[in-house]
Design a protein around this motif. Structure first.
Motif, PDB file in Angstrom:
ATOM      1  N   MET A   1      59.506  53.366  51.191  1.00 27.10           N
ATOM      2  CA  MET A   1      59.201  54.586  50.415  1.00 27.10           C
ATOM      3  C   MET A   1      58.143  54.353  49.358  1.00 27.10           C
ATOM      4  N   GLY A   2      57.706  53.118  49.219  1.00 26.16           N
ATOM      5  CA  GLY A   2      56.694  52.828  48.208  1.00 26.16           C
ATOM      6  C   GLY A   2      56.603  51.334  48.020  1.00 26.16           C
ATOM      7  N   ALA A   3      55.579  50.901  47.299  1.00 27.45           N
ATOM      8  CA  ALA A   3      55.398  49.462  47.074  1.00 27.45           C
ATOM      9  C   ALA A   3      54.507  49.239  45.863  1.00 27.45           C
ATOM     10  N   VAL A   4      54.633  48.043  45.292  1.00 29.89           N
ATOM     11  CA  VAL A   4      53.736  47.643  44.211  1.00 29.89           C
ATOM     12  C   VAL A   4      53.188  46.250  44.508  1.00 29.89           C
ATOM     13  N   SER A   5      51.993  45.998  43.976  1.00 30.27           N
ATOM     14  CA  SER A   5      51.364  44.676  44.107  1.00 30.27           C
ATOM     15  C   SER A   5      50.480  44.450  42.890  1.00 30.27           C
ATOM     16  N   PRO A   6      50.458  43.292  42.259  1.00 27.45           N
ATOM     17  CA  PRO A   6      51.302  42.151  42.579  1.00 27.45           C
ATOM     18  C   PRO A   6      52.732  42.390  42.113  1.00 27.45           C
TER      19      PRO A   6
ATOM     20  N   VAL B   1      48.473  45.921  49.356  1.00 29.21           N
ATOM     21  CA  VAL B   1      47.895  44.575  49.514  1.00 29.21           C
ATOM     22  C   VAL B   1      46.398  44.680  49.819  1.00 29.21           C
ATOM     23  N   ILE B   2      46.063  45.465  50.822  1.00 23.40           N
ATOM     24  CA  ILE B   2      44.651  45.567  51.253  1.00 23.40           C
ATOM     25  C   ILE B   2      43.743  46.094  50.135  1.00 23.40           C
ATOM     26  N   PRO B   3      44.129  47.159  49.424  1.00 23.36           N
ATOM     27  CA  PRO B   3      43.221  47.642  48.371  1.00 23.36           C
ATOM     28  C   PRO B   3      42.971  46.608  47.279  1.00 23.36           C
ATOM     29  N   ARG B   4      43.827  45.598  47.166  1.00 24.40           N
ATOM     30  CA  ARG B   4      43.631  44.583  46.125  1.00 24.40           C
ATOM     31  C   ARG B   4      42.754  43.421  46.592  1.00 24.40           C
ATOM     32  N   ILE B   5      42.295  43.469  47.834  1.00 24.78           N
ATOM     33  CA  ILE B   5      41.410  42.406  48.335  1.00 24.78           C
ATOM     34  C   ILE B   5      39.965  42.774  48.016  1.00 24.78           C
ATOM     35  N   GLU B   6      39.296  41.884  47.314  1.00 23.78           N
ATOM     36  CA  GLU B   6      37.884  42.096  46.968  1.00 23.78           C
ATOM     37  C   GLU B   6      36.992  41.632  48.135  1.00 23.78           C
ATOM     38  N   SER B   7      37.372  40.522  48.757  1.00 25.86           N
ATOM     39  CA  SER B   7      36.555  39.923  49.824  1.00 25.86           C
ATOM     40  C   SER B   7      36.379  40.875  50.998  1.00 25.86           C
ATOM     41  N   ASP B   8      35.423  40.529  51.846  1.00 27.76           N
ATOM     42  CA  ASP B   8      35.220  41.268  53.094  1.00 27.76           C
ATOM     43  C   ASP B   8      36.381  40.897  54.039  1.00 27.76           C
ATOM     44  N   PHE B   9      37.261  41.845  54.263  1.00 30.86           N
ATOM     45  CA  PHE B   9      38.475  41.601  55.060  1.00 30.86           C
ATOM     46  C   PHE B   9      38.108  41.284  56.513  1.00 30.86           C
ATOM     47  N   LEU B  10      37.104  41.985  57.029  1.00 31.99           N
ATOM     48  CA  LEU B  10      36.703  41.746  58.423  1.00 31.99           C
ATOM     49  C   LEU B  10      36.184  40.315  58.581  1.00 31.99           C
TER      50      LEU B  10
ATOM     51  N   GLU C   1      39.065  36.531  47.622  1.00 28.36           N
ATOM     52  CA  GLU C   1      38.963  37.002  46.236  1.00 28.36           C
ATOM     53  C   GLU C   1      39.764  38.287  46.095  1.00 28.36           C
ATOM     54  N   LEU C   2      40.481  38.367  44.986  1.00 18.70           N
ATOM     55  CA  LEU C   2      41.320  39.548  44.763  1.00 18.70           C
ATOM     56  C   LEU C   2      40.811  40.355  43.571  1.00 18.70           C
ATOM     57  N   LYS C   3      41.179  41.617  43.550  1.00 20.54           N
ATOM     58  CA  LYS C   3      40.871  42.451  42.384  1.00 20.54           C
ATOM     59  C   LYS C   3      41.888  42.153  41.291  1.00 20.54           C
ATOM     60  N   LYS C   4      41.481  42.345  40.063  1.00 18.02           N
ATOM     61  CA  LYS C   4      42.391  42.098  38.924  1.00 18.02           C
ATOM     62  C   LYS C   4      43.442  43.210  38.820  1.00 18.02           C
ATOM     63  N   ASP C   5      43.057  44.420  39.190  1.00 19.88           N
ATOM     64  CA  ASP C   5      43.944  45.571  39.030  1.00 19.88           C
ATOM     65  C   ASP C   5      45.229  45.434  39.850  1.00 19.88           C
ATOM     66  N   SER C   6      46.278  46.085  39.357  1.00 19.22           N
ATOM     67  CA  SER C   6      47.491  46.244  40.153  1.00 19.22           C
ATOM     68  C   SER C   6      47.302  47.454  41.063  1.00 19.22           C
ATOM     69  N   ALA C   7      48.166  47.552  42.051  1.00 19.24           N
ATOM     70  CA  ALA C   7      48.160  48.747  42.901  1.00 19.24           C
ATOM     71  C   ALA C   7      49.594  49.161  43.186  1.00 19.24           C
ATOM     72  N   CYS C   8      49.780  50.458  43.370  1.00 19.53           N
ATOM     73  CA  CYS C   8      51.094  50.940  43.790  1.00 19.53           C
ATOM     74  C   CYS C   8      50.856  51.963  44.890  1.00 19.53           C
TER      75      CYS C   8
ATOM     76  N   TYR D   1      45.230  52.432  41.744  1.00 21.06           N
ATOM     77  CA  TYR D   1      45.039  51.208  40.957  1.00 21.06           C
ATOM     78  C   TYR D   1      45.461  51.480  39.520  1.00 21.06           C
ATOM     79  N   GLY D   2      45.727  50.408  38.783  1.00 17.73           N
ATOM     80  CA  GLY D   2      46.024  50.536  37.355  1.00 17.73           C
ATOM     81  C   GLY D   2      46.004  49.168  36.716  1.00 17.73           C
ATOM     82  N   SER D   3      46.048  49.152  35.371  1.00 12.56           N
ATOM     83  CA  SER D   3      46.031  47.865  34.678  1.00 12.56           C
ATOM     84  C   SER D   3      47.346  47.120  34.942  1.00 12.56           C
TER      85      SER D   3
END
Ligand code: AMP
Ligand code: GLY
Length: 423
Positions: free
Chosen positions: A234-239, A302-311, A328-335, A390-392
């Motif tokens: 029903m939802g998730a958070v990362s990290p 998980v995917i939105p927090r990846i900075e690198s080229d996933f392909l 490389e990962l993004k600094k932001d959190s995601a939910c 995304y969020g802090s």
């Protein structure tokens, strides 16, 4: 390069969204996809377990990489099908072969693997119909709650946790003698009950090297406060906020490395994702389950927090060159918050018009059960759209998702307002 993703959920939309941003991509195809994947690639109307149809699509569209989203095609051997076909065998498939997919497809296989490689997990015994009596006796020797797991895939319903010994005995009999879950309960694993808080780790591996993807925590129950029936998520958070560097190091040493080394020691080729379901209690970590694919809705954070080229990472995994890459990962959190159909996870109706998705600006709507019908966006499954932000920190991200959700509606729309409540 032309790429094909198999699947039709939020996970596949999130992967498609990210891959579509890659400079290495020419054309992206998704089979069968949904109304969201259609915006970033071409949907192909084929069944993901109809391997001959997949083959035809791969050859017709000059596909050079196949990414398998869900477990079903993997457990049924889609990767093996490619390797055994002269026209397909050179095309990398991201997702393990049938044998290794048993990590998810057979609880007993996974437990034996973990014990063989000293990976911390709950104690267990495994039983079949022939030794049902021994199973019933065994239940008398363990303390409640009783954890009974059908060995095979049972659409997420195969794990039953009971407090009462008599009920546990009846359930074991139902599973083994009366084939409650069909072939999936030909064997049943009875497991020590673990307490603690759950989290998930994900790695992409070529069987020798691996990259660790962002961690995530998902919310499986339909009701607020983790009450009610299990859903797909029903939802998730990362990290995961309580996952410190120290704990992550423990997971790497005690779980991730022994898992990848285990593949090598056992001579198990493995190209794809390993989803490691963990439970954390009093500084100790144990593996609850492996899945041979990414989680859904975890992928939507998980995917939105990846900075690198996933392909680029996927191509390296497919070519068994992952040791040359870092992530490389993004600094932001995601939910992400999943909007579901009224009634889900029990009976629900489809075909309800979805309004307002286009007016969402600050979140990313990842489509799950959606399709276009007579030019309108309509519901086409229990889980409909995952609203990722995304969020802090995760709370900040959640505020944005809940604000975006105010703009969306469909008849019967339901969602949890308390994602992250336990963190
Ligand atoms: P599984 O399909 O093995 O991931 O199990 C589904 C869910 O059942 C898990 O996400 C846990 O919440 C719960 N579960 C599984 N195994 C155990 C265990 N040994 N102790 C406590 N809870 C468990
Ligand atoms: N969200 C749990 C799973 O994908 O299995």
């Amino acid at each position: 390069m032309n790429v094909l993703i198999l699947g039709s959920g939020g996970r596949e939309h999130a992967m498609a969204w990210k891959i579509a941003q890659s400079k290495l991509l020419d054309k992206l195809f998704i089979a069968p996809g949904n109304a969201g994947t259609k915006e970033v690639g071409t949907n192909l109307d084929i069944n993901q377990t109809d391997f001959e149809a997949v083959k035809k699509a791969v050859l017709e569209n000059d596909i050079k990489l196949v990414i398998v989203g869900p477990e079903d095609p993997l457990v049924k051997g889609v990767h093996d099908f490619f390797l055994n076909d002269n026209e397909l065998k050179e095309i990398p498939v991201i997702g393990p072969q049938k044998y290794a997919a048993q990590l998810e497809g057979s609880k007993e296989f996974a437990k034996e693997f973990m014990f063989r490689h000293n990976i911390p997990t709950a104690a267990y015994e495994s039983f079949s119909e022939e030794n049902l009596e021994a199973g019933l006796k065994f239940l008398e020797t363990v303390s409640p709650p009783y954890v009974l797991k059908a060995d095979g895939l049972a659409a997420g319903k195969g794990v039953v946790i009971l407090e009462d010994l008599q009920e546990a005995k009846e359930e074991l009999t139902e599973m083994l003698a009366n084939k409650k879950f069909g072939e999936a309960s030909n064997k049943v694993v009875i497991e020590e009950f673990l307490t603690g808080i759950e989290l998930s780790c994900f790695v992409l591996t070529d069987g020798k090297s691996y990259v660790t993807l962002p961690s995530a925590k998902d919310y499986k129950r339909i009701g607020e406060g983790d009450k009610g029936l299990n859903t797909g998520g029903m939802g998730a958070v990362s990290p995961v906020p309580f996952l410190t560097d120290e704990l992550m190091e423990k997971i790497e040493t005690q779980v991730i490395k022994p898992t990848i080394n285990g593949f090598q020691k056992d001579n198990i080729p493995y190209v794809g994702f390993v989803f490691i379901g963990l439970i954390y209690d009093k500084g100790e970590i144990k593996v609850i389950e492996y899945n041979c694919r990414m989680g859904d809705p975890e992928t939507e954070v998980v995917i939105p927090r990846i900075e690198s080229d996933f392909l680029e990472l996927l191509i390296a995994a497919g070519n068994k060159e992952l040791h040359t890459k870092t992530i490389e990962l993004k600094k932001d959190s995601a939910c992400t918050v999943m909007l579901v159909s009224g009634g889900y996870p029990e009976a629900y109706e489809k075909g309800k018009e979805i309004l307002g998705v286009d007016s969402v600006e600050k979140s990313i709507p990842f489509h799950a059960g959606t399709k276009i019908e007579d030019g309108k966006l309509v519901t086409n499954g229990g889980r409909v759209i995952a609203i990722t932000s995304y969020g802090s920190d995760f709370k900040d991200a959640l505020k944005t998702s809940y604000k975006s959700i105010e703009k969306i509606c469909f008849n019967g729309m339901n969602f949890r307002t308390d994602i992250g409540f336990d963190l």
